[in-house]
Design an enzyme around this catalytic site. Structure first.
Site, PDB file in Angstrom:
ATOM      1  N   ASP A  16      77.748 -12.141  34.153  1.00 46.62           N
ATOM      2  CA  ASP A  16      77.003 -11.724  32.959  1.00 46.62           C
ATOM      3  C   ASP A  16      75.657 -11.164  33.407  1.00 46.62           C
ATOM      4  O   ASP A  16      75.318 -11.176  34.593  1.00 46.62           O
ATOM      5  CB  ASP A  16      76.810 -12.932  32.032  1.00 46.62           C
ATOM      6  CG  ASP A  16      76.185 -12.579  30.688  1.00 46.62           C
ATOM      7  OD1 ASP A  16      76.393 -11.442  30.203  1.00 46.62           O
ATOM      8  OD2 ASP A  16      75.481 -13.430  30.112  1.00 46.62           O
ATOM      9  N   LEU A  45      74.653 -10.503  26.725  1.00 49.26           N
ATOM     10  CA  LEU A  45      75.951 -10.412  26.035  1.00 49.26           C
ATOM     11  C   LEU A  45      76.926  -9.506  26.779  1.00 49.26           C
ATOM     12  O   LEU A  45      77.594  -8.668  26.186  1.00 49.26           O
ATOM     13  CB  LEU A  45      75.764  -9.944  24.591  1.00 49.26           C
ATOM     14  CG  LEU A  45      74.837 -10.821  23.734  1.00 49.26           C
ATOM     15  CD1 LEU A  45      74.589 -10.180  22.385  1.00 49.26           C
ATOM     16  CD2 LEU A  45      75.429 -12.217  23.564  1.00 49.26           C
ATOM     17  N   HIS A  46      77.014  -9.704  28.097  1.00 50.33           N
ATOM     18  CA  HIS A  46      77.921  -8.913  28.917  1.00 50.33           C
ATOM     19  C   HIS A  46      78.877  -9.793  29.728  1.00 50.33           C
ATOM     20  O   HIS A  46      79.036  -9.600  30.936  1.00 50.33           O
ATOM     21  CB  HIS A  46      77.113  -8.017  29.865  1.00 50.33           C
ATOM     22  CG  HIS A  46      76.157  -7.130  29.170  1.00 50.33           C
ATOM     23  ND1 HIS A  46      75.009  -6.642  29.781  1.00 50.33           N
ATOM     24  CD2 HIS A  46      76.157  -6.611  27.910  1.00 50.33           C
ATOM     25  CE1 HIS A  46      74.348  -5.875  28.919  1.00 50.33           C
ATOM     26  NE2 HIS A  46      75.026  -5.853  27.788  1.00 50.33           N
ATOM     27  N   PRO A  47      79.559 -10.772  29.116  1.00 53.59           N
ATOM     28  CA  PRO A  47      80.490 -11.611  29.876  1.00 53.59           C
ATOM     29  C   PRO A  47      81.668 -10.789  30.395  1.00 53.59           C
ATOM     30  O   PRO A  47      82.182  -9.914  29.697  1.00 53.59           O
ATOM     31  CB  PRO A  47      80.939 -12.662  28.854  1.00 53.59           C
ATOM     32  CG  PRO A  47      80.797 -11.978  27.531  1.00 53.59           C
ATOM     33  CD  PRO A  47      79.565 -11.105  27.681  1.00 53.59           C
TER      34      PRO A  47
END
Length: 587
Positions: free
Chosen positions: A313, A487-489
């Site tokens: 992330d 918010l980049h899993p």
């Protein structure tokens, strides 16, 4: 709804919408999309008004509202993770920032065994195929690196607030160049951003790919349809996916709502649930690490230890300053102004409601040891958090900043056999020396830029973290307490050929079983250095060709900027006041 489809796509989010469009283009192929959330109703302003993005995030109507386990290196904090609970998935609630990542991200992917066809030259044609790019003046921006006729409409941010002008000037004063396009020849530098906005309206994956083809007779889309298990035929040596079990009802799992348990059969099942839901469903269905599955009571269908591992992330903070001049957009977003904003947006698609406000930023290197930019900046002409709170009543501005390719790794693991229970999730933020080093550098670089002479007319002092945070340890302690996920899993069902690989990069098939594929952010082997929506859509476009057995698009040998290839950009190591001539092409 039919009893059997050629393809059942689990997840009507970013990737699922694109793949559904491409697979259903053949009228002889039947396609079903199962989306656990509700529809992105055309009249819903919280989805479609760009400036309304703080409203769906944190709302149980739009957001799955995940959170991590206590993060050991973050003082035991649980980090909140928003994920879209609506058709279009997170593309219906995200910040609408469109960034491909750096070409060297894909060169890094391609260095892993079996990943040769995922280098930049092979990914670029799919980026171009999906784009219709427009410049700030409304003209088309297609060129050697950018597309002009794809379904994803991209508008260049105007970035005309005077604070943007000061920011771009300050980056140059600090020794960092401007660039024509962070998604083009050279990512490194600062520029107005591309956004998924069309005529003042959010242009999600659902609006771009799914709604234009919803009238296809061979395409069905079911909302409030929560997949609970993949069905397998285990009569042969290699298990084969044969369908999906799902729960469906109005407001699925809402209080007092009737839910039906349903089954659909499939020629193939394609998982597009994202980096959290995809490994969760795989594990619930018996695909994952044997020891873990047995510990929670799931019968093992196939031992695949990489499922749910390798979680990555981006973490970020806001560095906020107060402005001496009344030039920020804060007054326009006050509560008493919101009826005016709503009216302008509803009837004119203009005004403060028609932009995501993330209209500019850029990428730079925090040190000369890294091969390509490891820091990303989003600049905002207001001091505000994602939830809409502000530390001041007056005018301010801020940058969102964080390292882009940390060497931290985490996991997603189911806690029980109940699909309604959110999985255990840990990112291990700040757990490595390299990550902590780059965080200190990130804060110092951001402060250096925001204190350049260009900001002198505006700079009324740092609000957050504030002048009391100065030493390396004070900076890290503030990050531990204040940082949020960007918010980049990603990366929890990684492509590759090694022991921990989950997906075959040549076909998107899950290793060791038949009839099951994955195409979403979970298949990334490494997170890209930017917002991940654009790479997810590229993966979906390429995956559609692989699923259909079509010849992939030919490699595109457009040149791209490489700092290590002998560029004259920083000939003496001194970044200040250098020009940025185009370097020779590197294919």
């Amino acid at each position: 709804m039919l009893e059997r489809y050629d393809y059942v796509i689990v997840g009507g989010g970013s990737a699922g919408c694109a793949i559904a469009n491409r697979l259903s283009a053949d009228p002889g192929t039947t396609v079903l999309v199962l989306e656990a959330g509700h529809s992105d109703y055309k009249i819903d302003p919280f989805v479609h008004m760009p400036a309304a993005l703080p409203f769906p995030i944190g709302s149980k109507l739009y957001d799955w509202k995940y959170e991590t386990d206590p993060e050991p290196a973050m003082g035991g904090r649980k980090i909140y993770h928003a994920r879209g609970k609506v058709l279009g998935g997170s593309s219906s609630i995200n910040g609408m920032i469109f960034q491909r990542g750096n070409p060297m991200d894909y060169e890094r992917w391609a260095k892993d065994p079996g990943m040769e066809s995922w280098d930049y030259a092979h990914c670029l044609p799919y980026f171009k195929r999906m784009e219709s790019r427009f410049l700030a003046d409304g003209s088309r921006g297609a060129d050697e690196w950018r597309g002009g006729s794809g379904p994803l409409h991209l508008e260049r941010g105007k970035a005309d607030n005077p604070l943007f002008g000061a920011f771009f000037q300050a980056t140059q004063e600090a020794g960092y160049p401007l660039t024509d396009d962070v998604n083009g020849y050279r990512q490194e530098g600062f520029a107005p951003f591309d956004r998924n906005v069309k005529n003042g309206r959010r242009w999600s994956a659902a609006r771009a790919y799914l709604h234009p083809v919803m009238d296809r007779k061979n395409l069905d889309v079911e909302t409030f349809a929560y997949a609970t298990k993949i069905l397998f035929d285990t009569s042969s040596e290699t298990a084969r996916a044969t369908g999906v079990e799902f729960d469906q009802g109005p407001g699925v799992y809402g209080k007092g709502k009737a839910v039906r348990h349903r089954t659909v059969h499939a020629g193939e099942v394609i998982l597009c649930g994202g980096a959290i839901n995809t490994p969760q469903l795989l594990q619930l269905s018996g695909i994952g690490d044997r020891e873990h599955l047995e510990s929670v009571g799931v019968p093992v269908v196939h031992h695949l230890p990489g499922v749910g591992e390798n979680l990555q992330d981006h973490l970020e903070v806001y560095i906020q300053y107060q402005s001496k001049l009344p030039v920020s957009i804060a007054p326009g977003l006050a509560w008493h102004q919101r009826p005016k904003i709503a009216w302008q947006w509803l009837f004119q698609r203009k005004g403060l409601g028609a932009t995501n406000h993330f209209e500019g930023g850029g990428f730079c290197r925090s040190n000369d040891d890294v091969d390509y930019p490891n820091l990303m900046f989003h600049f905002l002409p207001i001091a505000i958090r994602y939830d809409g709170t502000s530390p001041i009543k007056g005018h301010g501005y801020q940058v969102h900043i964080g390292p882009m390719y940390a060497d931290t790794r985490g996991w997603v693991r189911i806690r029980s056999t109940d699909p309604k229970v959110h999985p255990s999730m840990l990112f291990n933020y700040l757990s490595t020396a390299t990550d902590r080093k780059e965080w200190v550098e990130a804060i110092r670089v951001a402060r250096d830029i925001l204190n350049q002479p260009a900001f002198a007319p505006f700079n009324a002092g740092e609000i957050s973290p504030g002048p009391s945070v100065e030493t390396d340890e004070e900076i890290l302690e503030w990050v531990r307490k204040d940082a949020e996920t960007a918010l980049h899993p990603s990366c929890t069902a990684a492509m590759g050929t090694g022991e921990m690989a989950v997906v075959d990069p040549s076909s998107m098939k899950v290793w060791g079983v038949d009839g099951l594929r994955v195409a979403d952010a979970s298949v990334f082997p490494y997170v890209t250095n930017g917002n991940i929506y654009a790479p997810v859509m590229m993966v979906a476009e390429k995956a559609a060709d692989l699923i259909l057995g079509q010849t992939p698009l030919a490699a595109d040998k457009a040149p791209w900027y490489s700092y290590r290839a002998g560029s004259p950009l920083y000939p003496t190591g001194d970044r200040r006041n250098q020009q940025h001539p185009r370097q020779e092409a590197q294919a």
